[in-house]
Design a protein around this motif. Structure first.
Motif, short mmCIF file in Angstrom:
data_model
loop_
_atom_site.label_atom_id
_atom_site.label_comp_id
_atom_site.label_asym_id
_atom_site.label_seq_id
_atom_site.Cartn_x
_atom_site.Cartn_y
_atom_site.Cartn_z
N LEU A 84 9.28 6.27 12.30
CA LEU A 84 8.62 5.62 11.17
C LEU A 84 7.67 6.63 10.53
CD1 LEU A 84 8.25 3.05 9.56
CD2 LEU A 84 6.41 2.40 11.12
N LYS A 85 8.04 7.17 9.38
CA LYS A 85 7.26 8.19 8.71
C LYS A 85 6.43 7.53 7.62
CE LYS A 85 10.70 11.74 9.55
NZ LYS A 85 11.60 12.75 8.97
N LEU A 86 5.12 7.46 7.85
CA LEU A 86 4.24 6.81 6.90
C LEU A 86 3.53 7.80 6.00
CD1 LEU A 86 2.74 4.04 9.17
CD2 LEU A 86 4.70 3.92 7.65
N SER A 87 3.65 9.10 6.32
CA SER A 87 3.00 10.10 5.47
C SER A 87 3.88 10.39 4.27
CB SER A 87 2.77 11.38 6.27
OG SER A 87 4.01 11.91 6.67
N PRO A 88 3.30 10.85 3.16
CA PRO A 88 4.13 11.15 1.97
C PRO A 88 5.02 12.35 2.23
CG PRO A 88 1.88 11.88 1.63
CD PRO A 88 1.88 11.09 2.90
N PRO A 89 6.12 12.47 1.52
CA PRO A 89 7.00 13.64 1.70
C PRO A 89 6.30 14.91 1.28
CG PRO A 89 7.68 12.32 -0.19
CD PRO A 89 6.62 11.54 0.50
N PRO A 90 6.75 16.07 1.81
CA PRO A 90 6.09 17.35 1.47
C PRO A 90 6.25 17.68 0.01
CG PRO A 90 8.16 17.72 2.61
CD PRO A 90 7.92 16.25 2.66
N SER B 184 0.82 -1.21 0.00
CA SER B 184 0.00 0.00 0.00
C SER B 184 0.85 1.26 0.00
CB SER B 184 -0.93 -0.02 1.22
OG SER B 184 -1.65 1.19 1.32
N LEU B 185 1.89 1.27 0.82
CA LEU B 185 2.74 2.46 0.89
C LEU B 185 3.49 2.70 -0.41
CD1 LEU B 185 4.22 2.16 4.50
CD2 LEU B 185 2.54 3.80 3.68
N LEU B 186 3.99 1.65 -1.02
CA LEU B 186 4.71 1.81 -2.28
C LEU B 186 3.78 2.33 -3.37
CD1 LEU B 186 7.00 -1.36 -2.27
CD2 LEU B 186 7.66 1.00 -1.87
N ASN B 187 2.57 1.80 -3.43
CA ASN B 187 1.61 2.28 -4.43
C ASN B 187 1.24 3.74 -4.18
OD1 ASN B 187 1.57 -0.19 -5.73
ND2 ASN B 187 -0.16 -0.98 -4.52
N HIS B 188 1.04 4.09 -2.91
CA HIS B 188 0.69 5.48 -2.59
C HIS B 188 1.82 6.43 -2.96
CE1 HIS B 188 0.07 9.03 -0.05
NE2 HIS B 188 -1.25 8.73 -0.15
N ASP B 189 3.07 6.05 -2.65
CA ASP B 189 4.21 6.90 -2.99
C ASP B 189 4.34 7.08 -4.49
OD1 ASP B 189 4.78 7.22 -0.41
OD2 ASP B 189 6.69 6.11 -0.39
N LEU B 190 4.18 6.00 -5.23
CA LEU B 190 4.30 6.10 -6.68
C LEU B 190 3.21 6.99 -7.26
CD1 LEU B 190 5.73 5.14 -9.22
CD2 LEU B 190 4.21 3.15 -9.27
N LEU C 106 10.79 0.62 2.25
CA LEU C 106 10.94 -0.81 2.00
C LEU C 106 12.03 -1.40 2.89
CD1 LEU C 106 9.95 -3.19 0.38
CD2 LEU C 106 11.63 -2.62 -1.39
N ALA C 107 13.14 -0.63 3.07
CA ALA C 107 14.21 -1.11 3.94
C ALA C 107 13.74 -1.19 5.39
CB ALA C 107 15.41 -0.18 3.83
N ILE C 108 12.94 -0.20 5.80
CA ILE C 108 12.44 -0.23 7.18
C ILE C 108 11.53 -1.42 7.39
CG2 ILE C 108 10.99 1.00 8.83
CD1 ILE C 108 12.01 3.60 7.62
N LEU C 109 10.62 -1.65 6.43
CA LEU C 109 9.69 -2.76 6.60
C LEU C 109 10.40 -4.10 6.50
CD1 LEU C 109 6.77 -1.26 4.49
CD2 LEU C 109 6.94 -1.42 6.97
N SER C 110 11.45 -4.15 5.67
CA SER C 110 12.22 -5.41 5.61
C SER C 110 12.88 -5.68 6.93
CB SER C 110 13.28 -5.30 4.50
OG SER C 110 12.66 -5.11 3.25
#
Length: 1439
Positions: A1429-1435, A1247-1253, A1393-1397
């Motif tokens: 752990l920053k789950l929000s998108p970057p500014p 979900s996070l990767l899709n949201h970032d993309l 991804l590194a954090i979740l890994s």
């Protein structure tokens, strides 16, 4: 009115201008480079006026700033106490010493009542209007708002009223006034631009000038120069004009010439250099200098012989509301009078010195500036050293320029000062002035403040005021009227010493000036003493009265002594103070510090008697002693004083009275000996008081023999020789004056030796040194004045080796030599023939003798047999007491030259027999037998540890031959076993530093295996030694030898050594560890060899053995392996299990699934099988611990073995396979939690990767498709409208920076280039040019702004489509692609991804596994205190 102070101040104004006080000017202000080539006026006028320009000189040839001294360019603020300027710090320290410096009232403020009344009267009676301007010369002229000029004489009488209200209505208000130097002509400038000239003798109008400057501007300034036919004016347009007056054929004309155009920069102040009559011949006057102040710079120009610019100087950044100020003054500098221009805008006053050198070249030199914490609106010189400035708060500040000290601060707000704002705004002509000039005019008061001949006139709205420097008497009297006597005395003393500022009224010879001021100070002192007595509080506490006189009496004493008037102090003042008993006591006590500091050396007899009586009555005996030893006591009762000193233990004073009062130098010694001799004869300990007396006695003897008086000063020259003879005769007396039958011979020398042998011998040695020093010198060096202190005999004498007297005759006298020899003989007789003296005392004597005998000009004779007796006494083997003391004494004796007095062979034999190894070392060192020195160190139990430093220094330091070094090393090798036993680490350091190739021979010499082990451990491990250094590269067999020794003596350190070292052979090391059954080390070596299975089997066997010991409840001690007693069997099992799990982890990384099972399942089986044997309630704790350890194995293997395989193996086990799976419930639940946790992680990651993309792509699309707004509607290259022709469409390009171009213009400039897959890539021409100007175009195109994010071509259509823009070919060029890459990297830090890994796969032994799914490993980033752990998108990124 003629007798008023105002009139007197005006009449005497010219006498106050003293320009020739040259000696008091500070020359440090004038060390600035000179001006050589000034710019032309044309170049100045053509310069752009930039108010933001920095504070720099516009022409480096004027002032070379690289050579400007710091003291002359930068001056710290007077009001800032924490300035970092070093000159300010020095000045601050000086003011601390003179913190009582008082300036008093410097300015006298008076109202010109006659003129003030006439101003008000004229406004009421003739409608003259309010005053607008004032000027002063031989007369005072006041201009009014209705065009009148009122002329007053020095008596404030109205002489003339020039002009009329009719002309005032035509010309406007008087805005500027000027009187020529002979006071015959008056120039009036008006608000509507007219200028009139009047004859002050008859009030006749001579000229009306209307065309001197552009119409429609007000006259701001009009000034006469020294030339009566030449004047300058400054209008509200900022221009400056020269007015030349001519008279041709009876016609008066005026020719105008523009000196400075307001279009090039507005001038708001002008100041011509005017010279006094006595300086008319000054070489500078021929140039007719004029200073002009614009809004940005200062200009100094010369009007004659031709127009020339001498200097320009910018202000720098200033407040736009600040008013530029100019003021000329002739100042004596280095005995030459030259003009100095003071100018400012804001809070900093700058000074420019103008001078002409011998070659005729004009130089303009910048002096140090003056900074005030205020906004200055008026600046005037009141004399050559003093400035008066007014700030925007209407406060006058009197400043001394050389010292930069503020002398006085006066508030003149009551004056209601007239401001010239309306003229600067040119309201009378319609207000056609610039905003900058109008802003300056808000605080302009040029025409209402003027100075002349040391006085300053202020023009108020209804009155006129004058500020005059007070003369010195007025300033003192002003303080006296306020009963500020202390400040008045301080101010008068500064006049006396010439340190006062703004001095007026003191001329002539300095001695006469001091006499006049001294008389005034005496008068003040009489008033002060009368006031102190009369104002004394008659009732109340005695402390109040004491405080009253303590505040006053010391001031009287201090100033009487400063004036050297002790007669006044002790006769008139003391007689008046004696009437009050408290004042009398305070007076007498205040004399002590002056007596001690020798400022007061003579006191009258009555006062001296009163002083001693008062101090004694108040038990202030220390003060009595301090006073007695600094005064002439011949007028006192000597016997009474001596008895008082003796009764109160004032020994210094008693000696002083005997010496100075009776010339008796022997009686003091007899009295002191009578006190300290009896207890010393009886062997009793001395009291503290007796010790003090003994020390004083030694110091007194040393001073007397050295020609010094005690406790300070010198013996009179004619008594020096006599005093020495008396002291010597006294010391060598056979018996004392009151000797009994039991008294021994030479009681005085015997007493001194018993009291302090070393110090007494030091006295004799130092006195002898004085004689020798004086014999070699023919001049008398300066004597120190510090008297010797108690108990510091040798130190005090070393600082006083030479007195003021010459001892040549005494040194050459045979009697002196006889005294020396006589004392030596007595000392030998007293000390050698008696056993009551300690070896240390006897050694001190012979050390003293050895020093004297070793001198080349020695005249003493000592029997050598005495030295032999002393040697036998010190080396006596029968006496074991004080062994160290006797050895030290003998060593000192040898070191000072006593070795020549002994037979060396006999000395060495006695020393070895007495075990004096330091003596032996001393003798062997002299013979260069360094190998024997090593034997001395090894045999000396107190100095064994020092042998290593000795060997190292000898082998390292130059000065020793190679044979000597080789001999030392051979001796060290011979004793290597002893050295290693003493300190293995230091021994290893020696070998590693000096002879690394000798390691194998040393090991051969060391027979004991333990010594070999200690030596090798220190050699191979640099952490073991005190001086860590590079490891020695030894052969593998020595490493293997060390491994074997480690197995025997320190098996716990074996594994650490194996990990640190790489120089051993694996096979041999494995054999050694197997031999000593050290399984952990064997497993490490097998794993290092690559045999992981073999290592596993070794550790597994060890684990099984320890498990067996647990189940059988007994300890299993394996041969060759020692366990810690504090470890329990379960702790040993846990340790072994941790080792084998770590091995399995390391090995599993490179194994397939089947091989991993072969590795992990035997370990699981080994942990589960012993639990079958644990039965009964006693084994419950052990069983729980083993199950926890089993779970640890399962948790670890779950990362490498499939979970079904683990479950199957567990269910097959009898322990877990029985029952209803209750035992494995926790295990199953843990597996399920782990599954759910990993599934959640996977979904969250996706979900996070899709949201970032999605966010990145949408942001990039918005940035690419965003509309661009051009800054202008024309092309930035051709400057034409983007739509140039109606008939043909033009392609235009807009960049994200807002610049717009025609496509053809960009092509001509070459700002585009072709790229593969794209038609054309454009760059902004203007941004690219600015980047080149700042240092080249950036090569990182992704960071530059020369290319837009979305380059858009807009095509201009025909008339019907005039307002439409068609966007064409929106594409991603390479720079946009690079921007997309940068957007993806905006989030700096670990990727999600590194954090979740890491969440799912934690590092370390404690993995998040079946039973502990949520606990991260020890090496995880979650243990970082900065982890978030920053789950929000970057500014979002704004362009």
């Amino acid at each position: 009115m003629s007798g008023s102070p105002d009139t007197r101040s005006l009449v005497s104004a010219s006498s106050q201008l003293n320009l020739m006080e040259i000696d008091t000017i500070d020359d440090k202000e004038f060390d600035i480079p000179q001006v050589d080539t000034p710019p032309t006026l044309e170049s100045i006028l053509n310069e752009p006026e930039n108010e933001e320009e920095p504070f720099i000189l516009e022409d480096t040839c004027l002032l070379n700033t690289e050579n400007i001294d710091a003291h002359s360019c930068e001056t710290s603020s007077l009001a800032s106490s924490d300035s970092g300027d070093p000159t300010h710090l020095k000045r601050k320290r000086k003011t601390v010493e003179l913190s009582t410096t008082v300036h008093g009232s410097v300015l006298r403020h008076s109202i010109l009542k006659g003129i003030s009344a006439q101003i008000v009267s004229a406004a009421d009676k003739v409608d003259a209007g309010l005053p607008t301007a004032v000027t002063v010369s031989g007369v005072i002229v006041v201009g009014t708002s209705h065009g009148l000029a009122l002329v007053f004489d020095l008596n404030q009488a109205l002489r003339l009223c020039l002009g009329s209200t009719a002309t005032g209505a035509e010309y406007g208000a008087v805005s500027a006034l000027s009187i020529n130097h002979d006071c015959t002509r008056l120039l009036c400038g008006f608000a509507k631009g007219h200028i009139t000239m009047w004859d002050l003798a008859n009030g006749k109008l001579l000229r009306t000038i209307t065309d001197a400057h552009p119409p429609g501007t007000a006259i701001l300034h009009v000034k006469f120069t020294d030339d009566p036919t030449l004047a300058v004016c400054n209008d509200s347009g900022g221009s400056v004009f020269e007015l030349a007056f001519r008279r041709v054929m009876g016609m008066r004309t005026c020719e105008s010439r523009c000196l400075f155009s307001g279009s090039k920069g507005e001038v708001c102040n002008v100041e011509p250099l005017l010279t006094a009559p006595d300086l008319k011949d000054h070489p500078i006057t021929q140039y007719s200098l004029l200073a002009m102040a614009s809004l940005t710079k200062i200009l100094v120009i010369g009007l004659k012989p031709s127009l020339k610019v001498w200097m320009t100087f910018p202000y720098g950044k200033t407040d736009p509301t600040s008013v530029p100020q100019l003021a000329w003054q002739f100042v004596p500098v280095q005995k030459v009078v030259n003009p100095v221009l003071a100018f400012c805008r804001g809070d900093t006053i700058h000074f420019l010195l103008v001078k002409k050198d011998e070659t005729g070249t004009i130089h303009v030199i910048k002096q140090r500036q003056l900074q005030l914490n205020c906004d200055i609106i008026s600046l005037n010189w009141i004399n050559s050293r003093t400035l008066v400035v007014m700030d925007s708060g209407e406060k006058l500040r009197v400043v001394d320029r050389p010292s930069q000290e503020e002398l006085e601060n006066l508030d003149v707000a009551e004056v209601q000062l007239v401001y010239n704002s309306s003229h600067f705004k040119s309201l009378a002509t319609g207000g056609n002035v610039s905003q900058a000039l109008a802003l300056v005019g808000e605080k302009a008061c040029y025409q209402s403040v003027c100075s002349y001949a040391g006085q300053m006139v202020l023009l108020g709205t209804k009155s006129a005021h004058i500020m005059t420097l007070r003369n010195w008497r007025e300033r003192v009297d002003c303080l006296l009227k306020q009963e500020r006597f202390v400040e008045a005395l301080s101010l008068a003393w500064s006049f006396h010493e010439g340190t006062a500022k703004a001095i007026l009224g003191l001329f002539g010879d300095p001695a006469k000036r001091k006499g006049v001021v001294a008389d005034k100070m005496v008068e003040i002192l009489f008033q002060y003493v009368e006031r102190s007595v009369k104002k004394c509080p008659e009732h109340g506490k005695i402390q109040v009265m004491e405080q009253h006189f303590q505040d006053m009496v010391p001031v009287m004493v201090d100033y009487c002594l400063l004036l050297q008037r002790t007669d006044l102090l002790f006769n008139q003042l003391y007689t008046r103070l004696v009437e009050n008993c408290v004042a009398r006591g305070i007076f007498l006590e205040s004399l002590e510090p002056y007596i001690v500091s020798e400022r007061l050396g003579c006191v009258t007899a009555p006062v001296m008697r009163d002083l001693l009586t008062h101090l004694q009555d108040n038990n202030m005996m220390d003060s009595v002693e301090n006073c007695l030893i600094h005064l002439d006591i011949t007028s006192l009762d000597i016997q009474q004083v001596v008895q008082m000193c003796w009764d109160n233990q004032l020994y210094d004073a008693m000696i002083y009275v005997f010496n100075r009062g009776m010339n008796d130098y022997i009686n003091p010694m007899e009295k002191l000996f009578q006190v300290i001799a009896p207890p010393l004869r009886e062997g009793k300990a001395l009291t503290d008081e007796q010790v003090v007396m003994g020390n004083k006695l030694l110091v007194y003897i040393s001073c007397s023999l050295a020609g010094r008086a005690y406790p300070l000063g010198d013996i009179p020259e004619d008594l020096v020789s006599q005093v020495k003879n008396q002291v010597f005769e006294f010391l060598i007396r056979l018996h004392s004056a009151e000797a009994g039958q039991e008294e021994e011979l030479y009681p005085y020398i015997r007493t001194l030796v018993h009291f302090d042998t070393p110090e007494f011998l030091n006295v004799l040695a130092l006195v002898s040194q004085v004689w020798e020093t004086l014999q070699k010198t023919t001049t008398t060096p300066q004597r120190t004045t510090t008297p010797p202190t108690q108990g510091e005999v040798s130190t005090s004498l070393q600082t006083q080796l030479v007195s003021q007297h010459t001892f040549e005759d005494f040194k050459n006298d045979k009697q002196a030599l006889e005294y020396q020899q006589r004392i030596v003989d007595i000392l030998l007789k007293v000390m050698v023939e008696n056993s009551e003296f300690t070896p240390s005392q006897v050694g001190c004597l012979f050390t003293f003798l050895a020093r004297q005998l070793a001198k080349p000009d020695n005249t003493l004779f000592v029997n050598r047999k005495l030295f032999d007796q002393v040697l036998e006494f010190l080396c006596s083997p029968d006496d074991d007491s004080r062994h160290t003391e006797r050895q030290q004494v003998l060593l000192e004796l040898l070191q000072v030259g006593g070795v020549v007095q002994f037979d060396e062979g006999r000395l060495l034999g006695l020393a070895e027999k007495a075990e004096f190894y330091q003596i032996c070392e001393f003798l062997y060192e002299q013979k260069h037998l360094y190998d024997k020195v090593l034997d001395c160190y090894l045999r000396d139990p107190l100095r064994k540890e020092e042998i290593f430093n000795y060997i190292h220094n000898l082998l390292s330091m130059p000065g020793y031959s190679s044979e000597e070094k080789h001999c030392v090393w051979d001796s060290a090798l011979l004793h290597i076993a002893e050295l290693v036993t003493l300190d293995p680490a230091k021994s290893a350091d020696l070998v590693a530093m000096h002879f690394p190739e000798e390691v194998r021979p040393i090991i051969t010499r060391l027979q004991d295996d333990l010594l070999v082990f200690q030596f090798l451990r220190c050699v191979l491990d640099q952490r073991e030694g005190p001086n860590p250094q590079a490891l020695l590269r030894l052969s593998p067999d020595l490493h293997e030898l060390h491994i074997g020794l480690l197995c025997r003596f320190s098996p716990r350190q074996l594994t650490d050594f194996l990990k640190a070292s790489q120089d051993y052979r694996l096979e041999e090391a494995i054999q050694i560890t197997e031999q000593y059954q050290l399984h952990e080390a064997t497993a490490y070596l097998l794993e290092k060899k690559g045999d992981s299975n073999g290592a596993f089997q070794v550790l597994l066997k060890t684990l099984k053995d320890k498990l067996s010991a647990v189940t059988s409840e007994k300890r299993s001690e394996e041969e060759g392996e020692t366990e810690r007693e504090e470890e329990s069997p379960l702790q040993r099992v846990e340790g072994s299990l941790g080792d084998i799990i770590a091995l399995c982890h390391r090995s599993s990384q490179s194994l397939n699934q089947e091989q991993r099972g072969v590795l992990w399942f035997p370990l699981l089986e080994a942990m589960m099988s012993p639990q079958k044997l644990l039965k009964g309630p006693d084994t419950r704790t052990t069983s729980e611990v083993l199950k926890e350890l089993t779970m640890k194995v399962l948790n670890s293997m779950s990362s490498f073995i499939p979970l079904p395989a683990i479950i199957q193996r567990i269910l097959q086990d009898p322990v877990y396979g029985k029952g209803k799976l209750a035992e494995i419930q926790g295990l199953i639940l843990g597996m399920l939690e782990t599954f759910n946790y990993e599934q959640t992680l996977l979904e969250t990651t996706t979900s996070l990767l899709n949201h970032d993309l999605h966010w990145s792509l949408s942001h990039l699309r918005a940035a690419v498709s965003r509309g661009l707004h051009p800054r202008q509607d024309h092309c930035n290259i051709c400057l034409q409208q983007y739509k140039r022709r109606q008939d043909s469409p033009d392609e235009i390009i807009i960049f994200s920076c807002g610049h717009l171009y025609h496509c053809q213009c960009l092509q001509r400039k070459g700002s585009g280039h072709a790229e593969p897959r794209l038609l054309q890539v454009w760059s902004c021409y203007k941004c690219l040019s600015s980047q080149r100007g700042r240092g080249g175009v950036t090569t990182e195109t992704g960071r530059g702004r020369t290319t837009s994010l979305a380059q858009t071509k807009v095509t201009s259509r025909e008339a019907g489509e005039e307002g439409r823009k068609v966007f064409a070919e929106t594409t991603l060029d390479p720079q946009q692609s690079q921007s997309w890459d940068q957007l993806r990297c905006l989030y700096r830090g670990p990727s999600r991804l590194a954090i979740l890994s890491e969440i799912s796969h934690c590092h370390g032994n404690e993995k998040a596994g079946l039973l502990n799914p949520s606990q991260p490993g020890r090496g995880s980033i979650f243990h970082s205190e900065n982890f978030q752990l920053k789950l929000s998108p970057p500014p979002s990124v704004e362009e």
